[in-house]
Scaffold this motif. Structure first.
Motif, PDB file in Angstrom:
ATOM      1  N   ARG A 172      -7.579   5.367   6.204  1.00  0.00           N
ATOM      2  CA  ARG A 172      -6.495   4.711   5.481  1.00  0.00           C
ATOM      3  C   ARG A 172      -6.838   3.810   6.763  1.00  0.00           C
ATOM      4  O   ARG A 172      -6.631   3.647   8.230  1.00  0.00           O
ATOM      5  CB  ARG A 172      -5.176   5.705   5.768  1.00  0.00           C
ATOM      6  CG  ARG A 172      -4.211   4.801   5.041  1.00  0.00           C
ATOM      7  CD  ARG A 172      -3.089   5.980   5.023  1.00  0.00           C
ATOM      8  NE  ARG A 172      -3.160   6.367   6.196  1.00  0.00           N
ATOM      9  CZ  ARG A 172      -1.584   6.388   6.854  1.00  0.00           C
ATOM     10  NH1 ARG A 172      -0.708   5.287   6.605  1.00  0.00           N
ATOM     11  NH2 ARG A 172      -1.681   6.678   8.106  1.00  0.00           N
ATOM     12  N   ILE A 173      -6.519   2.427   6.258  1.00  0.00           N
ATOM     13  CA  ILE A 173      -6.565   1.209   6.389  1.00  0.00           C
ATOM     14  C   ILE A 173      -5.540   0.407   7.207  1.00  0.00           C
ATOM     15  O   ILE A 173      -5.042  -0.301   7.740  1.00  0.00           O
ATOM     16  CB  ILE A 173      -7.718   0.116   6.834  1.00  0.00           C
ATOM     17  CG1 ILE A 173      -8.078   0.022   5.615  1.00  0.00           C
ATOM     18  CG2 ILE A 173      -9.139   0.955   7.059  1.00  0.00           C
ATOM     19  CD1 ILE A 173      -9.032  -0.768   5.372  1.00  0.00           C
ATOM     20  N   TYR A 174      -4.620   0.683   5.894  1.00  0.00           N
ATOM     21  CA  TYR A 174      -3.508  -0.321   5.744  1.00  0.00           C
ATOM     22  C   TYR A 174      -2.181   0.700   5.852  1.00  0.00           C
ATOM     23  O   TYR A 174      -2.511   2.211   5.930  1.00  0.00           O
ATOM     24  CB  TYR A 174      -2.957  -0.589   4.564  1.00  0.00           C
ATOM     25  CG  TYR A 174      -4.245  -1.235   3.902  1.00  0.00           C
ATOM     26  CD1 TYR A 174      -4.513  -2.775   4.860  1.00  0.00           C
ATOM     27  CD2 TYR A 174      -5.247  -1.230   3.093  1.00  0.00           C
ATOM     28  CE1 TYR A 174      -5.878  -3.414   4.190  1.00  0.00           C
ATOM     29  CE2 TYR A 174      -6.026  -1.750   2.568  1.00  0.00           C
ATOM     30  CZ  TYR A 174      -6.643  -3.200   3.221  1.00  0.00           C
ATOM     31  OH  TYR A 174      -7.420  -3.002   2.638  1.00  0.00           O
ATOM     32  N   GLU A 232       4.246   4.167   6.616  1.00  0.00           N
ATOM     33  CA  GLU A 232       4.725   4.022   7.378  1.00  0.00           C
ATOM     34  C   GLU A 232       5.820   2.617   7.039  1.00  0.00           C
ATOM     35  O   GLU A 232       7.030   2.593   7.519  1.00  0.00           O
ATOM     36  CB  GLU A 232       4.359   3.275   9.291  1.00  0.00           C
ATOM     37  CG  GLU A 232       3.799   4.237   9.647  1.00  0.00           C
ATOM     38  CD  GLU A 232       1.748   4.545   8.186  1.00  0.00           C
ATOM     39  OE1 GLU A 232       1.011   3.696   8.256  1.00  0.00           O
ATOM     40  OE2 GLU A 232       1.854   5.833   9.119  1.00  0.00           O
ATOM     41  N   MET A 233       5.402   2.243   5.991  1.00  0.00           N
ATOM     42  CA  MET A 233       6.937   0.948   6.546  1.00  0.00           C
ATOM     43  C   MET A 233       7.835   1.545   5.194  1.00  0.00           C
ATOM     44  O   MET A 233       8.017   2.760   4.418  1.00  0.00           O
ATOM     45  CB  MET A 233       6.031   0.240   4.805  1.00  0.00           C
ATOM     46  CG  MET A 233       4.624  -0.294   5.774  1.00  0.00           C
ATOM     47  SD  MET A 233       3.910  -1.161   4.392  1.00  0.00           S
ATOM     48  CE  MET A 233       4.849  -2.917   3.870  1.00  0.00           C
ATOM     49  N   SER A 280       6.859  -5.540   5.518  1.00  0.00           N
ATOM     50  CA  SER A 280       5.514  -6.462   4.542  1.00  0.00           C
ATOM     51  C   SER A 280       4.789  -6.351   5.599  1.00  0.00           C
ATOM     52  O   SER A 280       4.903  -6.072   7.210  1.00  0.00           O
ATOM     53  CB  SER A 280       5.803  -7.863   4.335  1.00  0.00           C
ATOM     54  OG  SER A 280       5.835  -8.702   4.772  1.00  0.00           O
ATOM     55  N   PHE A 281       3.067  -6.730   4.944  1.00  0.00           N
ATOM     56  CA  PHE A 281       1.730  -6.963   6.392  1.00  0.00           C
ATOM     57  C   PHE A 281       1.379  -8.027   5.263  1.00  0.00           C
ATOM     58  O   PHE A 281       1.431  -8.592   4.292  1.00  0.00           O
ATOM     59  CB  PHE A 281       1.443  -5.660   6.650  1.00  0.00           C
ATOM     60  CG  PHE A 281       1.304  -5.153   5.818  1.00  0.00           C
ATOM     61  CD1 PHE A 281      -0.455  -5.244   4.984  1.00  0.00           C
ATOM     62  CD2 PHE A 281       1.359  -3.982   5.161  1.00  0.00           C
ATOM     63  CE1 PHE A 281      -1.668  -4.611   4.372  1.00  0.00           C
ATOM     64  CE2 PHE A 281       0.773  -3.637   3.959  1.00  0.00           C
ATOM     65  CZ  PHE A 281      -0.685  -3.538   3.629  1.00  0.00           C
ATOM     66  N   ARG A 304      -0.014 -11.354   1.291  1.00  0.00           N
ATOM     67  CA  ARG A 304       0.891 -10.102   2.192  1.00  0.00           C
ATOM     68  C   ARG A 304       0.961  -9.260   1.357  1.00  0.00           C
ATOM     69  O   ARG A 304       1.054  -9.217  -0.509  1.00  0.00           O
ATOM     70  CB  ARG A 304       2.159 -11.038   2.258  1.00  0.00           C
ATOM     71  CG  ARG A 304       3.079 -10.508   2.398  1.00  0.00           C
ATOM     72  CD  ARG A 304       4.222 -11.730   3.714  1.00  0.00           C
ATOM     73  NE  ARG A 304       3.823 -11.962   4.900  1.00  0.00           N
ATOM     74  CZ  ARG A 304       3.930 -11.910   5.659  1.00  0.00           C
ATOM     75  NH1 ARG A 304       4.496 -10.198   6.015  1.00  0.00           N
ATOM     76  NH2 ARG A 304       3.306 -11.783   7.042  1.00  0.00           N
ATOM     77  N   VAL A 305       1.546  -7.692   0.852  1.00  0.00           N
ATOM     78  CA  VAL A 305       2.006  -6.569   0.675  1.00  0.00           C
ATOM     79  C   VAL A 305       3.279  -6.656   1.128  1.00  0.00           C
ATOM     80  O   VAL A 305       2.936  -6.294   1.932  1.00  0.00           O
ATOM     81  CB  VAL A 305       0.772  -5.941   1.383  1.00  0.00           C
ATOM     82  CG1 VAL A 305       1.040  -4.303   0.021  1.00  0.00           C
ATOM     83  CG2 VAL A 305      -0.570  -6.035   0.397  1.00  0.00           C
ATOM     84  N   TRP A 306       3.713  -6.304   0.022  1.00  0.00           N
ATOM     85  CA  TRP A 306       5.357  -5.986   0.464  1.00  0.00           C
ATOM     86  C   TRP A 306       5.966  -4.188  -0.310  1.00  0.00           C
ATOM     87  O   TRP A 306       5.879  -4.157  -1.428  1.00  0.00           O
ATOM     88  CB  TRP A 306       6.637  -6.587  -0.051  1.00  0.00           C
ATOM     89  CG  TRP A 306       6.889  -7.851   0.807  1.00  0.00           C
ATOM     90  CD1 TRP A 306       7.947  -8.500   0.784  1.00  0.00           C
ATOM     91  CD2 TRP A 306       6.516  -8.825  -0.084  1.00  0.00           C
ATOM     92  NE1 TRP A 306       7.531  -9.792   1.679  1.00  0.00           N
ATOM     93  CE2 TRP A 306       7.153 -10.503   1.006  1.00  0.00           C
ATOM     94  CE3 TRP A 306       4.842  -9.234  -0.707  1.00  0.00           C
ATOM     95  CZ2 TRP A 306       5.605 -11.329   0.417  1.00  0.00           C
ATOM     96  CZ3 TRP A 306       4.858 -10.705  -1.082  1.00  0.00           C
ATOM     97  CH2 TRP A 306       4.999 -11.904  -0.286  1.00  0.00           C
ATOM     98  N   ARG A 307       6.308  -3.358   0.886  1.00  0.00           N
ATOM     99  CA  ARG A 307       7.086  -2.301  -0.123  1.00  0.00           C
ATOM    100  C   ARG A 307       8.809  -2.254  -0.815  1.00  0.00           C
ATOM    101  O   ARG A 307       9.222  -3.475  -0.626  1.00  0.00           O
ATOM    102  CB  ARG A 307       7.168  -1.078   1.205  1.00  0.00           C
ATOM    103  CG  ARG A 307       7.610   0.075   0.058  1.00  0.00           C
ATOM    104  CD  ARG A 307       7.985   1.066   1.632  1.00  0.00           C
ATOM    105  NE  ARG A 307       8.980   2.322   0.567  1.00  0.00           N
ATOM    106  CZ  ARG A 307       9.182   3.190   1.114  1.00  0.00           C
ATOM    107  NH1 ARG A 307       9.113   3.421   1.978  1.00  0.00           N
ATOM    108  NH2 ARG A 307      10.408   4.374   0.563  1.00  0.00           N
ATOM    109  N   ILE A 308       8.574  -2.003  -2.677  1.00  0.00           N
ATOM    110  CA  ILE A 308       9.733  -2.569  -2.535  1.00  0.00           C
ATOM    111  C   ILE A 308      10.537  -1.409  -3.293  1.00  0.00           C
ATOM    112  O   ILE A 308      11.878  -1.641  -3.824  1.00  0.00           O
ATOM    113  CB  ILE A 308       9.294  -3.674  -4.225  1.00  0.00           C
ATOM    114  CG1 ILE A 308       8.187  -2.956  -4.803  1.00  0.00           C
ATOM    115  CG2 ILE A 308       9.102  -5.033  -2.712  1.00  0.00           C
ATOM    116  CD1 ILE A 308       7.626  -3.648  -6.532  1.00  0.00           C
ATOM    117  N   LYS A 309       9.805  -0.611  -2.807  1.00  0.00           N
ATOM    118  CA  LYS A 309      10.405   1.369  -3.539  1.00  0.00           C
ATOM    119  C   LYS A 309      10.195   2.446  -2.611  1.00  0.00           C
ATOM    120  O   LYS A 309       8.803   1.820  -2.027  1.00  0.00           O
ATOM    121  CB  LYS A 309      10.486   1.354  -4.994  1.00  0.00           C
ATOM    122  CG  LYS A 309      11.740   2.244  -5.239  1.00  0.00           C
ATOM    123  CD  LYS A 309      11.270   2.599  -6.902  1.00  0.00           C
ATOM    124  CE  LYS A 309      11.425   4.450  -7.437  1.00  0.00           C
ATOM    125  NZ  LYS A 309      10.675   4.525  -8.396  1.00  0.00           N
TER     126      LYS A 309
END
Length: 81
Positions: free
Chosen positions: A20-22, A26-27, A32-33, A76-81
């Motif tokens: 796991r590198i992402y 923890e988000m 986002s990252f 870019r990656v966002w957590r949305i839920k």
């Protein structure tokens, strides 16, 4: 036809490394990252690897959802839920 492979016994299975590198786990929602990706021949493959990593994480964590957007020099990656 006989196999030319030698069967061996009592060889221990190596422990799996944490690949796991992402930071999906923890988000929090709306975190986002950014992942920087150089524009070259391998950039499409690198983006595909990110999408597969998200898909695999969500498969075991169905309560979490993510979205992505291509940005200059990366994703870019966002957590949305």
């Amino acid at each position: 036809m006989m196999s030319t492979l030698k069967i061996e016994k009592n060889i221990p299975i190596p422990k799996k490394k944490n690949r796991r590198i992402y930071p999906f786990k923890e988000m929090d929602i709306e975190d986002s990252f950014q992942i920087k990706i150089e524009n070259n021949v391998k950039s499409i493959q690198k983006k595909q690897n990110i999408y597969v990593a998200i898909w695999r994480f969500c498969k075991t964590n169905p309560d979490k959802k993510f979205t992505t957007a291509s940005i200059p020099n990366g994703v870019r990656v966002w957590r949305i839920k």
